[in-house]
Design a protein around this motif. Structure first.
Motif, PDB file in Angstrom:
ATOM      1  N   THR A 265     104.328  60.143   3.162  1.00  0.00           N
ATOM      2  CA  THR A 265     103.857  59.528   4.404  1.00  0.00           C
ATOM      3  C   THR A 265     102.487  58.903   4.214  1.00  0.00           C
ATOM      4  N   PHE A 266     101.596  59.595   3.523  1.00  0.00           N
ATOM      5  CA  PHE A 266     100.252  59.056   3.298  1.00  0.00           C
ATOM      6  C   PHE A 266     100.306  57.804   2.419  1.00  0.00           C
ATOM      7  N   ALA A 267     101.221  57.785   1.453  1.00  0.00           N
ATOM      8  CA  ALA A 267     101.360  56.585   0.620  1.00  0.00           C
ATOM      9  C   ALA A 267     101.753  55.383   1.473  1.00  0.00           C
ATOM     10  N   ALA A 268     102.676  55.592   2.413  1.00  0.00           N
ATOM     11  CA  ALA A 268     103.064  54.497   3.319  1.00  0.00           C
ATOM     12  C   ALA A 268     101.898  54.091   4.201  1.00  0.00           C
ATOM     13  N   CYS A 269     101.116  55.062   4.661  1.00  0.00           N
ATOM     14  CA  CYS A 269      99.946  54.749   5.497  1.00  0.00           C
ATOM     15  C   CYS A 269      98.953  53.875   4.738  1.00  0.00           C
ATOM     16  N   GLY A 304      94.904  63.652   7.258  1.00  0.00           N
ATOM     17  CA  GLY A 304      95.259  62.642   6.265  1.00  0.00           C
ATOM     18  C   GLY A 304      95.341  61.252   6.860  1.00  0.00           C
ATOM     19  N   VAL A 305      95.935  61.138   8.038  1.00  0.00           N
ATOM     20  CA  VAL A 305      96.055  59.829   8.682  1.00  0.00           C
ATOM     21  C   VAL A 305      94.677  59.292   9.058  1.00  0.00           C
ATOM     22  N   VAL A 306      93.816  60.141   9.575  1.00  0.00           N
ATOM     23  CA  VAL A 306      92.466  59.700   9.949  1.00  0.00           C
ATOM     24  C   VAL A 306      91.718  59.189   8.721  1.00  0.00           C
ATOM     25  N   ASP A 307      91.832  59.889   7.605  1.00  0.00           N
ATOM     26  CA  ASP A 307      91.132  59.462   6.385  1.00  0.00           C
ATOM     27  C   ASP A 307      91.629  58.096   5.905  1.00  0.00           C
ATOM     28  N   ILE A 308      92.907  57.830   6.065  1.00  0.00           N
ATOM     29  CA  ILE A 308      93.478  56.586   5.528  1.00  0.00           C
ATOM     30  C   ILE A 308      93.338  55.427   6.499  1.00  0.00           C
TER      31      ILE A 308
END
Length: 520
Positions: A265-269, A304-308
């Motif tokens: 998910t983070f890679a997609a973000c 993780g989403v906030v960081d990305i």
């Protein structure tokens, strides 16, 4: 990559470097000590951070990759399975394993020179596995070639991300005399926009606002960047994409988001962050649905989403999800004489299905826990593998579960009163593509297509009788839906039989469009 970026000296961060960091990651630096490497464009792409953040929290990632273009390209490598392949080689290649352990020792030595962080191994999975290519690349860029072999390999696989020029721009105060503040190139304090992340204003038509909507569900994550005009009801799509990430992998069984699902998910973000930045999305809203709503470790997902992306995901309720889906699916149907109201909009997701009835506005809505991933994992998995094909007993148990969920939905939503059934999301659109025998997925031909109940029944029976290889051979089938499409089609068929709908109108406009309208 023909020419890897040259090593650069470690330097103290300037005010411009700090501002670049804020634009790249959408937040102020935490524990920033130095610029460990500069991109050939001149901006920082790797920073050196303290082993502890100012509040004392341990932060073992000494070298942190900040360039969003490089991060996006690395995310693509991760999604393609490069980390798994590297980890397998560590187990079979003693020479590589020894060199990778030496890289781990180098990383620890550099961190210990700042502050000893007892009990924390080096980041990125070193020395036994590959957990995060971003860390390995950052280490290679900071330390120079020949130190981290797998970081060097990853860099060699990347495109020359700096060729487009700097990923951020120097900030300028807007000219008060400028009569066209929306023109391309005008820049402003990124703290003024919702994401705090994007540094330029795009060229947008009068009356329109450029927005970005992200919908993160159980099976997939999707992005829409669009110009919307609330006064006229127009939505001009600029970019719409979907990535299968299976965030809900195992959630129904464990109650937690799996580490590999989070990384997918983070890679997609990271990829989406690059797209939003390139298009200049001024306002971003990130909505997370069933899987993250159910998980015990959802805080890890949020961080993780906030960081990305620099914006906090909103873990919405099923009712809110239904409202967004209804708005996105029906806004353009108003005035269509061939689509009688009220509408019943059904959004068949990975973990849940939303039902909403309305005539211009929502009158009733309900979310129930049946979706293509949840039904597959609950009923069609045996000894860790999806049945190929499922047994009659498995199908019967799944059908009973779906019928029970429809009973719950019908307690709140008058399913049989609707005159037009509108179906949303990947299970429905894939069934439409199969029904039309499309040689490849074609959203224009799928949008507002109509499928009869009998055709849906034929396709559902075919999918449930098929093997994995037979489903994968369908030209319009997304690889990420091969194992779950049978369950998704069965949910759709059960809904049509329960409501008596003779056909379903398929919409490519759904919760993403509803989220975009909510931003505008």
């Amino acid at each position: 990559m023909e020419t890897p970026p040259p090593p650069t000296p470690r330097t103290e961060p300037t005010d411009a470097d700090v501002e670049a960091f804020k634009q790249q990651l959408g937040r102020p630096p935490r524990g920033l000590r130095a610029i460990a490497h500069r991109c050939p464009c001149g901006q920082p792409d790797v920073v050196e951070t303290a082993p502890r953040l100012p509040d004392g929290t341990p932060f073992p990632t000494t070298y942190y990759l900040t360039c969003p273009r490089a991060a996006s390209a690395i995310g693509t490598l991760e999604a393609d399975g490069v980390m798994k392949e590297m980890t397998e080689r560590l187990g079979s290649d003693p020479e590589l394993a020894a060199a990778y352990r030496a890289a781990h020792e180098d990383y620890i030595r550099r961190r210990d020179e700042i502050e000893v962080l007892e009990g924390f191994p080096s980041a990125g999975g070193m020395p036994d596995r590959v957990k995060c290519l971003h860390v390995l690349v950052a280490h290679s860029l900071a330390a120079g070639p020949g130190v981290n072999p797998l970081g060097d390999e990853a860099i060699a696989m990347l495109p020359e991300w700096w060729r487009k020029g700097p990923c951020v721009q120097p900030l300028q105060a807007p000219d008060p005399a400028d009569e066209h503040p929306g023109e391309q190139g005008a820049v402003f304090d990124p703290a003024e926009v919702r994401s705090g992340f994007f540094a330029h204003r795009p060229l947008v038509a009068e009356g329109f606002t450029r927005v970005a909507a992200v919908d993160c569900g159980t099976n997939s994550i999707r992005l829409l960047v669009a110009d919307v005009n609330p006064a006229t009801g127009e939505l001009l799509e600029l970019d719409r994409r979907m990535t299968i990430v299976r965030l809900g992998q195992g959630v129904d069984r464990t109650g937690r988001l799996a580490p590999e699902a989070l990384e997918r998910t983070f890679a997609a973000c990271r990829e989406y962050a690059d797209v939003i930045r390139e298009l200049g999305g001024a306002s971003v809203r990130f909505v997370a649905t069933s899987a993250s709503r159910d998980a015990e470790n959802r805080d890890e997902f949020v961080r993780g989403v906030v960081d990305i992306l620099g914006v906090e995901p909103e873990v919405i309720s099923g009712g809110q999800e239904a409202e967004f889906s209804f708005t996105g699916a029906t806004k353009e149907l108003k005035g269509r004489e061939d689509m009688a109201r009220p509408y019943l909009v059904v959004d068949i997701g990975g973990g849940s299905t939303e039902f909403v009835v309305g005539d211009g506005h929502v009158s009733a809505a309900r979310s129930v826990d049946v979706g293509c991933v949840r039904m597959t994992e609950r009923h069609l998995v045996h000894d860790g593998k999806v049945s190929d094909p499922p047994t009659e007993e498995q199908i019967a148990a799944m059908r009973a579960d779906i019928e029970a969920a429809l009973d719950l939905a019908e307690e709140t939503v008058p399913l049989r009163e609707a005159r037009t059934l509108v179906g949303l999301a990947g299970s429905v659109t894939t069934v439409s593509a199969i029904a039309q025998d499309l040689p490849e997925y074609d959203s224009e031909r799928i949008h507002h297509s109509r499928i009869s109940r009998e055709r849906v029944r034929e396709i559902t029976e075919r999918l449930l009788r098929s093997t994995h290889a037979e489903r994968a051979a369908i030209p319009s089938m997304h690889p990420g839906r091969v194992d779950v499409i049978g369950a998704g089609a069965l949910v759709l068929l059960a809904i049509m039989e329960r409501t008596g709908a003779e056909e379903v109108v398929v919409s490519e406009h759904d919760i993403l469009d509803g989220i975009a309208w909510s931003v505008a």
